[in-house]
Design a protein around this motif. Structure first.
Motif, short mmCIF file in Angstrom:
data_model
loop_
_atom_site.label_atom_id
_atom_site.label_comp_id
_atom_site.label_asym_id
_atom_site.label_seq_id
_atom_site.Cartn_x
_atom_site.Cartn_y
_atom_site.Cartn_z
N ASP A 1 7.51 12.50 -0.66
CA ASP A 1 6.92 13.33 -1.72
C ASP A 1 7.54 12.87 -3.03
O ASP A 1 8.71 13.14 -3.31
CB ASP A 1 7.23 14.80 -1.47
CG ASP A 1 6.46 15.74 -2.39
OD1 ASP A 1 5.96 15.26 -3.43
OD2 ASP A 1 6.36 16.93 -2.09
N ASN B 1 0.13 8.01 -6.03
CA ASN B 1 -0.54 8.34 -4.78
C ASN B 1 -0.75 7.09 -3.94
O ASN B 1 -0.39 6.04 -4.34
CB ASN B 1 -1.86 9.06 -5.03
CG ASN B 1 -2.77 8.29 -5.98
OD1 ASN B 1 -2.96 7.08 -5.81
ND2 ASN B 1 -3.36 8.98 -6.95
N ASP C 1 0.85 -1.19 0.00
CA ASP C 1 0.00 0.00 0.00
C ASP C 1 0.89 1.24 0.00
O ASP C 1 1.64 1.47 0.95
CB ASP C 1 -0.89 -0.01 1.23
CG ASP C 1 -1.78 1.23 1.32
OD1 ASP C 1 -1.84 2.01 0.34
OD2 ASP C 1 -2.40 1.44 2.39
N PRO C 2 0.87 2.07 -1.07
CA PRO C 2 1.75 3.24 -1.13
C PRO C 2 1.62 4.16 0.08
O PRO C 2 2.63 4.68 0.58
CB PRO C 2 1.30 3.94 -2.42
CG PRO C 2 0.71 2.86 -3.27
CD PRO C 2 0.05 1.95 -2.29
N HIS C 3 0.42 4.37 0.54
CA HIS C 3 0.21 5.26 1.69
C HIS C 3 0.86 4.69 2.94
O HIS C 3 1.48 5.42 3.74
CB HIS C 3 -1.29 5.48 1.92
CG HIS C 3 -1.60 6.52 2.94
ND1 HIS C 3 -1.82 6.22 4.27
CD2 HIS C 3 -1.70 7.88 2.84
CE1 HIS C 3 -2.07 7.34 4.94
NE2 HIS C 3 -2.00 8.35 4.10
N ALA C 4 0.78 3.37 3.14
CA ALA C 4 1.35 2.74 4.32
C ALA C 4 2.86 2.86 4.36
O ALA C 4 3.45 2.97 5.45
CB ALA C 4 0.94 1.27 4.38
N VAL D 1 4.88 15.56 4.22
CA VAL D 1 4.61 14.14 3.99
C VAL D 1 5.88 13.32 4.16
O VAL D 1 7.00 13.81 4.03
CB VAL D 1 4.03 13.89 2.57
CG1 VAL D 1 2.65 14.51 2.44
CG2 VAL D 1 4.96 14.41 1.50
N SER D 2 5.70 12.03 4.46
CA SER D 2 6.85 11.14 4.63
C SER D 2 7.65 11.01 3.35
O SER D 2 8.88 11.08 3.35
CB SER D 2 6.38 9.77 5.11
OG SER D 2 5.83 9.84 6.40
N ILE E 1 4.12 7.18 1.06
CA ILE E 1 3.97 8.02 -0.13
C ILE E 1 2.79 8.97 0.05
O ILE E 1 1.65 8.54 0.24
CB ILE E 1 3.81 7.16 -1.38
CG1 ILE E 1 5.09 6.34 -1.62
CG2 ILE E 1 3.50 8.02 -2.61
CD1 ILE E 1 5.03 5.38 -2.77
N ARG E 2 3.09 10.25 0.07
CA ARG E 2 2.14 11.33 0.31
C ARG E 2 1.38 11.16 1.63
O ARG E 2 0.26 11.63 1.79
CB ARG E 2 1.16 11.45 -0.86
CG ARG E 2 1.81 12.00 -2.12
CD ARG E 2 0.76 12.59 -3.06
NE ARG E 2 1.44 13.35 -4.12
CZ ARG E 2 1.79 12.83 -5.29
NH1 ARG E 2 1.51 11.57 -5.56
NH2 ARG E 2 2.40 13.57 -6.19
N LYS E 3 2.02 10.54 2.60
CA LYS E 3 1.39 10.32 3.90
C LYS E 3 1.82 11.42 4.89
O LYS E 3 3.01 11.55 5.18
CB LYS E 3 1.79 8.96 4.46
CG LYS E 3 1.19 8.67 5.83
CD LYS E 3 1.77 7.40 6.42
CE LYS E 3 1.22 7.18 7.81
NZ LYS E 3 1.51 8.30 8.73
#
Length: 343
Positions: free
Chosen positions: A293, A343, A268-271, A290-291, A274-276
């Motif tokens: 970018d 994203n 999962d990119p967010h996990a 974000v962690s 990425i952009r988190k």
């Protein structure tokens, strides 16, 4: 060339030599067996009390098997000598997820050193002991004479001049700090020798010796860090994060409140950041949003914290006092290569 097979072959050669030396007139030279009582009870004061090695400084052993990791943990540039001891009659069990379950009575031994050959200086040895009530982590500090290592429950700071000339203040963790990296869901557990981070040939040889029940299907999936030039950037970066960060940044880990899950298998990119937006980074975020970018490492908290040695900002928090320039270069390249629309 990978050295896993050479390590095991060396151990087998040593075993053959010791058997030849066990004739009646040379029996006194036969190495003693590992002290299983020390493995299972108390907190032995000296590394030699375990009898893992019959030539301690050289780490020559008949019963502890040497191994390497495909992608190793960075520890201020120290070299590491890794060994696993499996008690007689028992074996490691590989589960369906590629994790290795070490039997009670096992020990994982890792010595940190700088330099080579006669100039090599042993600094500390960390021992993980699998007892009936779980795993116990103990740190041992080598003496100036390089003849033995003494239990360092309180840890230590040691001035070191690395082979590259860099002067560092090397930290041996105290007994409780060992737990910070090795705890998952409140339980101490090994974090290094996962099947995916071990060479397939080494795993097969362990099966042949009866020390491992089967080669897990997920073995040998993490790339070889030594061959990173020209390697797949994303795979190298994810392997680096898995080894250096995921023991804390995963569900049940010490940094699970960050919301980051940096395990190799997480897709999962967010996990993975990425952009988190940060959850609990505080001033460590450096004012960044974000962690990760994509395409902009200079705007990525992960790169910012990896680039720092400042307490409260630097990541990882423990185990380093210097920036891992090689690891940072791979992670920076990974972020630069990310499609900016990701994203």
């Amino acid at each position: 060339m990978r050295t896993h097979a050479l390590i095991l072959a060396s151990a087998l050669a040593a075993l053959a030599g010791a058997m030849a030396a066990s004739a009646p007139d040379t029996a006194a030279r036969t190495p003693a067996s590992v002290n299983n009582i020390a493995v299972m009870e108390g907190m032995p004061r000296q590394l030699s009390d375990y009898r893992f090695f019959f030539r301690l400084r050289d780490h020559d052993s008949l019963q502890a098997v040497g191994y390497e990791l495909n992608t190793p943990l960075y520890s201020d540039g120290a070299d590491k000598l890794r060994f696993a001891y499996i008690p007689s009659g028992k074996q490691i069990i590989a589960d369906g997820e590629g994790l290795l379950q070490f039997p009670v009575g096992s020990a994982l031994i890792k010595t940190f050193a700088f330099g080579e050959g006669a100039d090599r200086r042993l600094i500390e040895t960390r021992v993980l002991l699998h007892r009936t009530d779980g795993w116990l982590a103990l740190p041992y500090r080598w003496n100036e004479e390089q003849t033995d290592a003494r239990l360092a429950v309180a840890g230590a700071r040691i001035p070191i001049t690395r082979p590259d000339g860099a002067e560092i203040s090397y930290r041996i963790p105290n007994k409780n700090q060992c737990k910070q990296c090795h705890v998952k869901d409140g339980v101490v557990t090994p974090i290094g020798p996962k099947a995916r981070n071990l060479d397939g040939a080494w795993l097969e040889q362990m099966v042949e010796r009866g020390l491992l029940d089967a080669v897990p299907a997920a073995s040998d999936s993490v790339p070889d860090w030594h061959e990173r030039e020209g390697g797949d950037t994303a795979s190298l970066a994810r392997a680096y994060l898995d080894v250096n960060c995921a023991h804390c940044h995963q569900p049940g880990g010490m940094a699970s409140n960050s919301g980051l899950d940096l395990r190799w298998e997480q897709d999962d990119p967010h996990a993975i950041g990425i952009r988190k937006p940060p959850v609990a980074a505080g001033r460590g975020a450096g004012g960044l949003a974000v962690s990760i970018d994509p395409g902009a490492p200079e705007r990525s908290i992960m790169i910012h914290r990896m680039s720092s040695t400042e307490p409260g900002v630097a990541m990882p928090e423990l185990g380093k006092n210097t920036v891992d320039e090689e690891g940072l270069a791979v992670l920076t390249r990974w972020v630069l290569e990310m499609p900016q629309g990701e994203n």
